[in-house]
Motif scaffolding. Sequence first.
Motif, PDB file in Angstrom:
ATOM      1  N   LYS A  10       0.838  -1.199   0.000  1.00 13.11           N
ATOM      2  CA  LYS A  10       0.000   0.000   0.000  1.00 13.11           C
ATOM      3  C   LYS A  10       0.875   1.251   0.000  1.00 13.11           C
ATOM      4  CE  LYS A  10      -4.007  -2.093   2.271  1.00 13.11           C
ATOM      5  NZ  LYS A  10      -4.925  -2.054   3.437  1.00 13.11           N
ATOM      6  N   GLU A  11       0.333   2.312  -0.609  1.00  9.39           N
ATOM      7  CA  GLU A  11       1.092   3.557  -0.721  1.00  9.39           C
ATOM      8  C   GLU A  11       0.782   4.476   0.461  1.00  9.39           C
ATOM      9  OE1 GLU A  11       0.163   5.251  -4.499  1.00  9.39           O
ATOM     10  OE2 GLU A  11       0.632   3.412  -5.599  1.00  9.39           O
ATOM     11  N   GLU A  12       1.815   5.114   0.983  1.00  9.76           N
ATOM     12  CA  GLU A  12       1.637   6.082   2.066  1.00  9.76           C
ATOM     13  C   GLU A  12       2.584   7.257   1.841  1.00  9.76           C
ATOM     14  OE1 GLU A  12       2.712   4.428   5.835  1.00  9.76           O
ATOM     15  OE2 GLU A  12       4.528   3.477   5.074  1.00  9.76           O
ATOM     16  N   ASN A  13       2.107   8.462   2.133  1.00 11.28           N
ATOM     17  CA  ASN A  13       2.934   9.657   1.992  1.00 11.28           C
ATOM     18  C   ASN A  13       3.667   9.929   3.303  1.00 11.28           C
ATOM     19  OD1 ASN A  13       2.368  10.559  -0.715  1.00 11.28           O
ATOM     20  ND2 ASN A  13       0.286  10.967  -0.003  1.00 11.28           N
ATOM     21  N   ILE A  14       4.982  10.070   3.217  1.00  5.82           N
ATOM     22  CA  ILE A  14       5.775  10.330   4.421  1.00  5.82           C
ATOM     23  C   ILE A  14       6.706  11.505   4.171  1.00  5.82           C
ATOM     24  CG2 ILE A  14       5.739   7.927   5.210  1.00  5.82           C
ATOM     25  CD1 ILE A  14       8.704   7.791   4.181  1.00  5.82           C
ATOM     26  N   GLN A  15       7.128  12.143   5.260  1.00  5.20           N
ATOM     27  CA  GLN A  15       8.118  13.214   5.140  1.00  5.20           C
ATOM     28  C   GLN A  15       9.424  12.636   4.599  1.00  5.20           C
ATOM     29  OE1 GLN A  15       8.143  16.427   5.596  1.00  5.20           O
ATOM     30  NE2 GLN A  15       6.160  16.830   6.547  1.00  5.20           N
ATOM     31  N   ILE A  16      10.093  13.436   3.803  1.00  9.23           N
ATOM     32  CA  ILE A  16      11.247  12.928   3.060  1.00  9.23           C
ATOM     33  C   ILE A  16      12.382  12.467   3.962  1.00  9.23           C
ATOM     34  CG2 ILE A  16      12.381  15.156   2.734  1.00  9.23           C
ATOM     35  CD1 ILE A  16      12.903  14.225  -0.183  1.00  9.23           C
ATOM     36  N   TYR A  17      12.543  13.127   5.107  1.00  7.34           N
ATOM     37  CA  TYR A  17      13.675  12.758   5.959  1.00  7.34           C
ATOM     38  C   TYR A  17      13.416  11.492   6.778  1.00  7.34           C
ATOM     39  CZ  TYR A  17      11.014  15.300   9.550  1.00  7.34           C
ATOM     40  OH  TYR A  17      10.038  15.732  10.409  1.00  7.34           O
ATOM     41  N   LYS A  18      12.210  10.902   6.619  1.00 11.76           N
ATOM     42  CA  LYS A  18      11.926   9.647   7.316  1.00 11.76           C
ATOM     43  C   LYS A  18      12.267   8.420   6.472  1.00 11.76           C
ATOM     44  CE  LYS A  18       8.303  11.495  10.323  1.00 11.76           C
ATOM     45  NZ  LYS A  18       6.878  11.433  10.727  1.00 11.76           N
ATOM     46  N   ILE A  19      12.759   8.666   5.255  1.00  8.66           N
ATOM     47  CA  ILE A  19      13.155   7.548   4.392  1.00  8.66           C
ATOM     48  C   ILE A  19      14.349   6.834   5.018  1.00  8.66           C
ATOM     49  CG2 ILE A  19      14.041   6.894   2.117  1.00  8.66           C
ATOM     50  CD1 ILE A  19      12.722   9.385   0.990  1.00  8.66           C
ATOM     51  N   GLU A  20      14.310   5.506   5.002  1.00  6.87           N
ATOM     52  CA  GLU A  20      15.414   4.712   5.553  1.00  6.87           C
ATOM     53  C   GLU A  20      15.955   3.760   4.494  1.00  6.87           C
ATOM     54  OE1 GLU A  20      13.855   2.733   8.959  1.00  6.87           O
ATOM     55  OE2 GLU A  20      13.651   4.587  10.155  1.00  6.87           O
ATOM     56  N   THR A  21      17.187   3.343   4.687  1.00  2.00           N
ATOM     57  CA  THR A  21      17.807   2.374   3.778  1.00  2.00           C
ATOM     58  C   THR A  21      16.949   1.107   3.709  1.00  2.00           C
ATOM     59  OG1 THR A  21      19.993   3.221   4.361  1.00  2.00           O
ATOM     60  CG2 THR A  21      19.906   1.050   3.313  1.00  2.00           C
ATOM     61  N   GLY A  22      16.684   0.639   2.484  1.00  2.00           N
ATOM     62  CA  GLY A  22      15.876  -0.565   2.299  1.00  2.00           C
ATOM     63  C   GLY A  22      14.422  -0.277   1.989  1.00  2.00           C
ATOM     64  N   ASP A  23      13.966   0.970   2.226  1.00  2.00           N
ATOM     65  CA  ASP A  23      12.576   1.330   1.896  1.00  2.00           C
ATOM     66  C   ASP A  23      12.367   1.303   0.391  1.00  2.00           C
ATOM     67  OD1 ASP A  23      11.851   1.692   4.479  1.00  2.00           O
ATOM     68  OD2 ASP A  23      11.920   3.885   4.455  1.00  2.00           O
ATOM     69  N   ARG A  24      11.135   1.010  -0.011  1.00  2.00           N
ATOM     70  CA  ARG A  24      10.768   1.116  -1.425  1.00  2.00           C
ATOM     71  C   ARG A  24       9.877   2.334  -1.601  1.00  2.00           C
ATOM     72  NH1 ARG A  24      10.387  -4.488  -4.784  1.00  2.00           N
ATOM     73  NH2 ARG A  24      12.381  -5.347  -4.072  1.00  2.00           N
ATOM     74  N   ILE A  25      10.243   3.195  -2.541  1.00  2.00           N
ATOM     75  CA  ILE A  25       9.477   4.415  -2.763  1.00  2.00           C
ATOM     76  C   ILE A  25       9.148   4.563  -4.242  1.00  2.00           C
ATOM     77  CG2 ILE A  25      10.506   5.593  -0.778  1.00  2.00           C
ATOM     78  CD1 ILE A  25      12.308   7.106  -2.699  1.00  2.00           C
ATOM     79  N   LEU A  26       8.128   5.399  -4.523  1.00  2.00           N
ATOM     80  CA  LEU A  26       7.737   5.694  -5.895  1.00  2.00           C
ATOM     81  C   LEU A  26       8.298   7.050  -6.306  1.00  2.00           C
ATOM     82  CD1 LEU A  26       3.960   4.656  -6.051  1.00  2.00           C
ATOM     83  CD2 LEU A  26       5.962   3.320  -6.732  1.00  2.00           C
ATOM     84  N   ILE A  27       8.840   7.118  -7.497  1.00  2.69           N
ATOM     85  CA  ILE A  27       9.293   8.383  -8.078  1.00  2.69           C
ATOM     86  C   ILE A  27       8.438   8.636  -9.311  1.00  2.69           C
ATOM     87  CG2 ILE A  27      11.237   9.693  -9.011  1.00  2.69           C
ATOM     88  CD1 ILE A  27      11.715   8.813  -6.169  1.00  2.69           C
ATOM     89  N   ARG A  28       7.633   9.697  -9.289  1.00  2.00           N
ATOM     90  CA  ARG A  28       6.744   9.983 -10.409  1.00  2.00           C
ATOM     91  C   ARG A  28       7.394  10.932 -11.403  1.00  2.00           C
ATOM     92  NH1 ARG A  28       3.423   9.819  -5.870  1.00  2.00           N
ATOM     93  NH2 ARG A  28       1.819   8.185  -5.943  1.00  2.00           N
ATOM     94  N   SER A  29       6.678  11.135 -12.494  1.00  2.00           N
ATOM     95  CA  SER A  29       7.172  12.036 -13.534  1.00  2.00           C
ATOM     96  C   SER A  29       7.432  13.431 -12.968  1.00  2.00           C
ATOM     97  CB  SER A  29       6.130  12.132 -14.663  1.00  2.00           C
ATOM     98  OG  SER A  29       6.534  13.063 -15.632  1.00  2.00           O
TER      99      SER A  29
END
Length: 790
Positions: free
Chosen positions: A312-331
């Motif tokens: 499932k997709e969830e919006n998070i603050q950018i600085y909460k990204i951690e190594t190993g996370d999978r994220i979406l990069i849109r156009s």
Amino acid sequence: MTNTTCYHCGDECGRHGVQFDDKDFCCNGCKTVYEIFTSNGLSTYYDIEAKAGNSPKEVRSKYDFLDNQEIVEQLVEFNEEGMQVVSLSIPSIHCSSCIWVLENLNRLHPSITASQVDFPKKTIRATYKTDGFSLKALVLLLGSIGYEPNISLESYTKKENEVDRSLIYKLGVAGFAFGNVMLLSFPEYFEVQEFWLDQYKWVFRWLMFAFSLPVVFYAAQDYFTSAYKGLRSKLLNIDVPIALGVLTLFVRSTIDIIFDLGSGFFDSLTGLVFFLLLGKFFQQKTYAYLSFERDYKSYFPIAVTRLNKDGKEENIQIYKIETGDRILIRSQEIIPVDCVLIKGTAEVDYSFVTGESQAIFKESGDKLFAGGKQLSGVLEVEVLKSVSQSYLTQLWGNSVFSKDKASQFQTITDSIGKRFTIAVLSIALLATTFWLFYDSRLALNVFTAVLIIACPCAIALAAPFTLGNMLRIFGKHKFYLKNTNALERLSKIDTAIFDKTGTLTTNQKDAIFYEGMELSEAETALLKTTLRASNHPLSRSLYDILKSNAIMTLDEFQEHTGKGIEGRANEHSIKVGSAAYVGGETSSSVANTEVYVSSDEDVKGRFVFKNKYREGVKEVFEHLGSQMELGILSGDNDGERAQLQDILPAKTEMLFNQKPENKLEYIKELQQSHKVLMVGDGLNDAGALAQSDVGVAVSENVNVFSPACDGILDASNFTKLPIFLELSKKSMKVIKMSFLFSLCYNLVGLYFAVTGQLQPVIAAILMPLSSISIVVFTTLCTNYLGKRLK
């Protein structure tokens, strides 16, 4: 024989000196550097600052470890498609000519495309092509011209900002000398004549002279260096009067003891330097605190879409990204981290990093670097490193693509500081001339006291401390400006232009209705997958309301800015956008925003958006309308003109169906007679944001980071925009009040100094106190103003 000095580095040539081109060099290395500079059109180096070079060392074998590609990978920030970016520490950077030659490296080697010096950190960030060139070649080139880098892999794992202790050492030396000179002066203070005259007068006087030497030539050297460089560049900076005062005291005191005219003013001299450095130390500590607070709080308010373990997709603050996370990069999104591509075809523009706009294509398994922008389609990536805030900040200020608005804007300090220094020097000379004829014994005291008491340090501090603290306060309330210059420009704004969709409207509460033929399950899946790749607010709103369908992989995705998007998969296509783009007929009575859909070139229907405007928008415009001119630039149709007319002041100009280039041209035309603020969502407004005097991107729950903007405003605080503008103007009033406060202090001090009633040591104590009082005053005032935001 007379000793000659090297034309390049200034060292003595000695018996092994080399002559070339009618000039003396201390060694063949300096001669070679001179040849390199002159043959590559860099001889201006010596015009900027004579003998400023560094003697080159033989460093070739020392850097053989750079042949190891694994080590190079750890050192470079970016390594893609024959292009590398690296930051190197250059300890020998010391003056303006160093900066000049290091930022012109591209003239020494064609493979180097850009180089940028960070003078306070003594680092250079170089971008170069690896075809026929390498990191080792760059390092050897730097070494050959006397700027050998300091490379240590260990240093790359430590914290960047090492504490510069030089000011503390100088303060310690000055304090130690000041205390001892005061003790040695006691016999004269207490008029112990027998003890003083008969036995120890000469010993005590020469000891005071000895204690003053490290103070003048070490502790105070920064003032002399700064004053000298300013005069060489034909600039009167704030250190000129200070250096003159110190030098005058030292020379006069030395003459006094040599000719037995008295004990001189060594107590005043050492006290002056000690209190100057004490004030400087306080200023440095205070400003470092402000900078730290801003850095800590200035995370760009951009969110990314993370896929949780359930997919499932969830919006998070950018600085909460951690190594190993999978994220979406849109156009059109910036890639915020170094990552590995899992799904999708990447078409990445790295111009934010390298300045090269050539798109690079990547497939699953390839590495992507932070700072690139995905041009089309959606990517699923796995994070290799957590986000580096300092790296995003570096992108924001990259001179490769940012328009230098600051250079076209004269700050308030620049406009006043120079005149102040000229006035102080004039008063000092006139007062000294008067006392030379009236009572020559007081002339030196008057000259020195005037220079010290009227030091423009307080004026120089008013703007950076006021604006720096206001940046910190703005950051705490989720309004992030690039720098103090942007805040000063914001205070001059008299016209505000707004984008509509995503700026005045929110995609959180849209009411959306579909009119037309029903879409099949396959068409809906293709539609949702296509919308998933787009970052436009309308696309995000549609994506969120469509029922969950199997997400497929697109064979092709295209986004036509200002028109619409198109996705292709399994020989089928879907188009979403304006009626003209999709091929539909525009409704004759448009009352709302409409997005048309076609499947395989067959128009199926349209989505009608009843836009929900942000709460408080009407109040925002009422407040702003009483202070400045307003305007709306929208890429959508004019279906909501009537609704906007109810919200906006009566004379507000509204333009619809505006393409990005139309917005830019409109802003440019307005700037002929106005200072323009552009507020947009950072997507279709990048050109207008860059063109405006101040560009602000409003961020909601998507990655709208645009290096073209001067500030980023969290959408939740959009209603505070009038207060931010008001506080920017009041900040300038605080600065002017500080100038007035400083002027009053200077006038009172100058009266006592000119009339000979002020000893230099008292002036030296009062001067840093005035600087500290300015810091306290501006901090208290800005903190008080900041309470309006709560």
